[in-house]
Design an enzyme around this catalytic site. Structure first.
Site, PDB file in Angstrom:
ATOM      1  N   ASP A 114      29.973  74.145  68.789  1.00 55.93           N
ATOM      2  CA  ASP A 114      30.402  75.052  67.717  1.00 55.93           C
ATOM      3  C   ASP A 114      30.371  76.492  68.235  1.00 55.93           C
ATOM      4  O   ASP A 114      29.352  76.943  68.754  1.00 55.93           O
ATOM      5  CB  ASP A 114      29.461  74.914  66.512  1.00 55.93           C
ATOM      6  CG  ASP A 114      30.005  75.622  65.291  1.00 55.93           C
ATOM      7  OD1 ASP A 114      30.494  74.933  64.386  1.00 55.93           O
ATOM      8  OD2 ASP A 114      29.943  76.874  65.246  1.00 55.93           O
ATOM      9  N   GLY A 179      31.747  67.281  71.658  1.00 52.49           N
ATOM     10  CA  GLY A 179      31.282  66.113  70.919  1.00 52.49           C
ATOM     11  C   GLY A 179      32.337  65.590  69.951  1.00 52.49           C
ATOM     12  O   GLY A 179      33.077  66.357  69.330  1.00 52.49           O
ATOM     13  N   TYR A 473      37.936  76.424  66.140  1.00 59.20           N
ATOM     14  CA  TYR A 473      37.640  77.676  66.852  1.00 59.20           C
ATOM     15  C   TYR A 473      36.903  78.572  65.860  1.00 59.20           C
ATOM     16  O   TYR A 473      37.370  79.649  65.499  1.00 59.20           O
ATOM     17  CB  TYR A 473      38.923  78.343  67.350  1.00 59.20           C
ATOM     18  CG  TYR A 473      39.651  77.566  68.433  1.00 59.20           C
ATOM     19  CD1 TYR A 473      38.990  76.613  69.200  1.00 59.20           C
ATOM     20  CD2 TYR A 473      41.000  77.803  68.704  1.00 59.20           C
ATOM     21  CE1 TYR A 473      39.662  75.903  70.188  1.00 59.20           C
ATOM     22  CE2 TYR A 473      41.670  77.105  69.698  1.00 59.20           C
ATOM     23  CZ  TYR A 473      40.987  76.153  70.436  1.00 59.20           C
ATOM     24  OH  TYR A 473      41.647  75.467  71.429  1.00 59.20           O
TER      25      TYR A 473
HETATM   26  P1  FDA Z   1      28.802  70.733  67.259  1.00 55.31           P
HETATM   27  O1  FDA Z   1      27.858  69.631  67.465  1.00 55.31           O
HETATM   28  O2  FDA Z   1      28.324  72.107  67.507  1.00 55.31           O
HETATM   29  O3  FDA Z   1      29.438  70.604  65.816  1.00 55.31           O
HETATM   30  C1  FDA Z   1      30.444  71.450  65.337  1.00 55.31           C
HETATM   31  C2  FDA Z   1      30.446  71.429  63.807  1.00 55.31           C
HETATM   32  O4  FDA Z   1      30.623  70.101  63.327  1.00 55.31           O
HETATM   33  C3  FDA Z   1      29.125  71.895  63.192  1.00 55.31           C
HETATM   34  O5  FDA Z   1      29.379  72.476  61.950  1.00 55.31           O
HETATM   35  C4  FDA Z   1      28.374  70.601  63.015  1.00 55.31           C
HETATM   36  O6  FDA Z   1      27.340  70.663  62.047  1.00 55.31           O
HETATM   37  C5  FDA Z   1      29.477  69.653  62.600  1.00 55.31           C
HETATM   38  N1  FDA Z   1      29.202  68.280  63.012  1.00 55.31           N
HETATM   39  C6  FDA Z   1      28.998  67.846  64.275  1.00 55.31           C
HETATM   40  N2  FDA Z   1      28.807  66.531  64.277  1.00 55.31           N
HETATM   41  C7  FDA Z   1      28.883  66.111  63.007  1.00 55.31           C
HETATM   42  C8  FDA Z   1      28.753  64.842  62.385  1.00 55.31           C
HETATM   43  N3  FDA Z   1      28.512  63.746  63.089  1.00 55.31           N
HETATM   44  N4  FDA Z   1      28.857  64.766  61.035  1.00 55.31           N
HETATM   45  C9  FDA Z   1      29.091  65.876  60.306  1.00 55.31           C
HETATM   46  N5  FDA Z   1      29.232  67.113  60.848  1.00 55.31           N
HETATM   47  C10 FDA Z   1      29.129  67.222  62.185  1.00 55.31           C
HETATM   48  N6  FDA Z   1      38.969  72.044  70.448  1.00 55.31           N
HETATM   49  C11 FDA Z   1      40.170  71.413  70.533  1.00 55.31           C
HETATM   50  O7  FDA Z   1      40.749  71.058  69.512  1.00 55.31           O
HETATM   51  N7  FDA Z   1      40.719  71.159  71.743  1.00 55.31           N
HETATM   52  C12 FDA Z   1      40.115  71.500  72.912  1.00 55.31           C
HETATM   53  O8  FDA Z   1      40.635  71.242  73.988  1.00 55.31           O
HETATM   54  C13 FDA Z   1      38.859  72.168  72.829  1.00 55.31           C
HETATM   55  N8  FDA Z   1      38.210  72.557  73.961  1.00 55.31           N
HETATM   56  C14 FDA Z   1      36.989  73.188  73.862  1.00 55.31           C
HETATM   57  C15 FDA Z   1      36.316  73.580  75.027  1.00 55.31           C
HETATM   58  C16 FDA Z   1      35.089  74.215  74.935  1.00 55.31           C
HETATM   59  C17 FDA Z   1      34.382  74.621  76.204  1.00 55.31           C
HETATM   60  C18 FDA Z   1      34.512  74.461  73.667  1.00 55.31           C
HETATM   61  C19 FDA Z   1      33.193  75.165  73.561  1.00 55.31           C
HETATM   62  C20 FDA Z   1      35.176  74.071  72.527  1.00 55.31           C
HETATM   63  C21 FDA Z   1      36.417  73.438  72.600  1.00 55.31           C
HETATM   64  N9  FDA Z   1      37.097  73.053  71.454  1.00 55.31           N
HETATM   65  C22 FDA Z   1      38.302  72.420  71.567  1.00 55.31           C
HETATM   66  C23 FDA Z   1      36.521  73.307  70.132  1.00 55.31           C
HETATM   67  C24 FDA Z   1      35.755  72.085  69.635  1.00 55.31           C
HETATM   68  O9  FDA Z   1      36.681  71.131  69.149  1.00 55.31           O
HETATM   69  C25 FDA Z   1      34.815  72.491  68.493  1.00 55.31           C
HETATM   70  O10 FDA Z   1      33.908  73.447  68.937  1.00 55.31           O
HETATM   71  C26 FDA Z   1      34.103  71.265  67.910  1.00 55.31           C
HETATM   72  O11 FDA Z   1      33.666  71.551  66.615  1.00 55.31           O
HETATM   73  C27 FDA Z   1      32.928  70.881  68.767  1.00 55.31           C
HETATM   74  O12 FDA Z   1      32.349  69.689  68.311  1.00 55.31           O
HETATM   75  P2  FDA Z   1      30.857  69.359  68.804  1.00 55.31           P
HETATM   76  O13 FDA Z   1      30.458  68.094  68.180  1.00 55.31           O
HETATM   77  O14 FDA Z   1      30.772  69.502  70.273  1.00 55.31           O
HETATM   78  O15 FDA Z   1      30.069  70.607  68.199  1.00 55.31           O
END
Ligand code: FDA
Length: 536
Positions: A114, A179, A473
């Site tokens: 995030d 993730g 984003y």
């Molecule tokens: P994280 O765990 O931080 O969760 C993000 C949000 O979702 C939070 O509000 C969290 O509470 C909630 N959440 C997570 N898991 C959950 C669950 N199981 N149930 C309910 N809520 C949940 N995007 C894209 O579309 N295409 C791309 O190519 C990329 N590339 C990219 C590269 C890099 C380096 C980064 C840092 C980010 C991207 N992104 C992206 C953006 C990415 O899709 C976005 O940051 C996502 O929310 C990340 O999900 P995570 O589970 O990793 O984050």
């Protein structure tokens, strides 16, 4: 004196927000642990490797492991009272029940990417539920689908698909450590989304733990909630434990190329052409643009460098024909192109060599970590030459500036705006992501100021009313919920309409139905409709 102050405070806050008074009354890690033990039957939570308090020796390493933005890992950043790393879905249920019972805010983390750290930072006493142990993936090649648990990364999903089939793929993002939980619930696009749509467009079922700790599938949660969690952000509605996704057919050969030009080599003219053709090219062809700053060398001044990168779902001969027809000015030649497998292209876009073993996609350790800030926009009309030239002046002021321009069109234009909460469909030529990164905390102010100025400069050139943005984003500059997350519809609309356009209202209806006490809340969670006279 002190106790009468607390009494007055509780009395005052109870008028406005139930959750704060609950939180103030009995939120303590010890109560949470007891509740968790009672609910799960885990005999010793301290030995179970499921619960970590600030006294646990591995608390800090677990917290930092997937937290991606150093901006939210400083000494002054609020830390969770408890981190839960469930090994079974019953642990998620217990975390929800016990966070509610003890007045903790619950932040769910899957990959920790995030942009504003919302999965591991809260300003109220909170629990972080980190799902990294729940990452099993079951690929069903015969039926072209897969069940994937939320704690898996997209890299692990791609790996598992490649292990089972050379002719199936999935249209999610390019960064392997992202993730599945956050990515799918916020949309999720990558190099094949012009052909197949978003990750969220390809979800066919899900398992969610709701506010009462029940596990619901698509049928039992109902179509409204199932609609909401595919692009509306999971964090407002529950904890999504697992997703069933539709896999998509990929050819045995795909082709990539990259052509890079500086301003002095005519990059602006090429961009002007690119923006008129990129969303109209055949949907098998993804041609995006990455803009950065090239430092001064002995032979040249500091300049802007523009890189045109493509992925084509097919062989080089067809690709060259398409480029000759659609964008001959780019001058793509056979030598610029490389044929590879689809999984090879996943590696390539993840920054590895395409012939490296795809086992590298299993590596969850962040390849880089830095302080960063990002913002996003959508473009509906070509940007003028003057517009680009003014932009270069600002870009050159931040040596770590990067802008990624992602072409839309293709399948994205064929899916109605209201199909899922992600609304950015027909009429968008391309999306923009602006980022800047830095290494020292002291530099934060300078870079934040710069990116906000850049965003302000872009106002005339991007979408209006609303100025749209991409939920994944995440950008808290767009507005945040007040009153500890219990904000009014009108206040939340400021940011909500940007991410969701007219889908925002339906999201608020769903939220009000499934989580009426607004337990699942954060700075940009979907609000509930409050009773009349309370600010809607
Ligand atoms: P994280 O765990 O931080 O969760 C993000 C949000 O979702 C939070 O509000 C969290 O509470 C909630 N959440 C997570 N898991 C959950 C669950 N199981 N149930 C309910 N809520 C949940 N995007 C894209 O579309 N295409 C791309 O190519 C990329 N590339 C990219 C590269 C890099 C380096 C980064 C840092 C980010 C991207 N992104 C992206 C953006 C990415 O899709 C976005 O940051 C996502 O929310 C990340 O999900 P995570 O589970 O990793 O984050």
């Amino acid at each position: 004196m002190a106790s009468s102050m607390v009494f007055v405070l509780l009395k005052l806050t109870s008028l406005f927000c139930i959750s704060f008074s609950v939180a103030a009354s009995n939120s303590s890690p010890q109560h949470f642990l007891k509740c968790f033990q009672r609910t799960t039957g885990l005999l010793s939570t301290s030995n179970s490797n499921v619960i970590f308090t600030k006294n646990s020796s591995s608390y800090t390493s677990i917290l930092q492991f997937s937290a991606h933005n150093l901006r939210f890992l400083t000494s002054s950043t609020p830390k969770p009272q408890v981190i839960v790393t469930p090994k079974h879905k019953s642990h998620i249920q217990a975390a929800v029940i016990c966070s509610r019972e003890n007045g903790f805010n619950l932040r769910t983390r899957s990959g920790g990417h995030d942009y504003e750290g919302l999965s591991y930072v809260s300003h109220a006493p909170f629990v972080t539920l980190d799902l990294h142990n729940l990452r099993s993936i079951r690929v069903d090649v015969k039926n072209h689908n897969a069940w994937v648990e939320s704690g898996a990364t997209v890299g692990e999903l791609y790996h598992q698909i490649a292990e089972k089939s050379k002719s199936l793929g999935f249209p999610a993002g390019t960064c392997p450590t992202v993730g599945v939980g956050g990515h799918f619930s916020g949309g999720g696009f990558g190099t094949i989304f012009r052909k197949f749509g978003l990750a969220a467009d390809n979800i066919v079922d899900a398992l969610i733990v709701d506010v009462n700790g029940r596990i619901l599938d698509r049928r039992s949660m109902g179509e409204d909630l199932f609609w909401a969690i595919r692009g509306g952000g999971g964090a407002s509605f529950g904890v999504i434990f697992a997703w069933k996704v539709k896999l998509v057919p990929v050819p045995s050969t795909v082709t990539i190329f990259e052509v890079t030009r500086t301003l002095e080599q005519g990059a602006t003219k090429l961009l002007q052409k690119w923006q008129t053709v990129a969303d109209k090219l055949q949907e098998e062809l993804f041609l995006h643009v990455v803009i950065g700053v090239l430092d001064a060398t002995e032979n040249s001044n500091k300049t802007v460098v523009v890189s045109f990168g493509a992925l084509f779902l097919g062989g080089v001969d067809k690709l060259l024909t398409l480029m000759e027809e659609g964008f001959p000015e780019l001058g793509v030649e056979r030598d610029n192109c490389t044929e590879m497998s689809w999984i090879g292209s996943v590696l390539y876009y993840a920054g590895y060599s395409s012939d490296e073993s795809y086992d590298i996609l299993l590596n969850r350790t962040q390849t880089w970590k830095s302080f960063y800030k990002a913002k996003s926009d959508y473009v509906k009309e070509p940007i003028s030459q003057t517009g680009w030239e003014g932009l270069w002046k600002i870009v050159l002021e931040d040596e770590a500036a990067v802008m990624i321009l992602t072409p839309y069109g293709g399948k994205m234009s064929k899916i109605p705006e209201s199909e899922i909460p992600f609304p950015h469909r027909r009429g968008n030529m391309f999306g923009i992501q602006y980022t800047t990164t830095w290494e020292e905390e002291e530099e934060t102010g300078k870079h934040m100021k710069w990116i906000r100025r850049l965003y302000s400069y872009m106002t005339p050139y991007v979408s209006k009313s609303p100025r749209a943005a991409y939920l994944n984003y995440r950008d808290l500059d767009l507005g945040i919920n007040s009153n500890n997350g219990n904000t009014s519809y009108a206040q939340a609309s400021v940011w909500g309409l940007k991410y969701f356009k007219t889908n925002f209202k339906r999201l608020v209806h769903v939220k009000t139905r499934v989580d009426p006490s607004n337990f699942f809340r954060n700075e940009q969670s979907i609000p509930i409709f409050m009773p009349r006279g309370k600010g809607n």
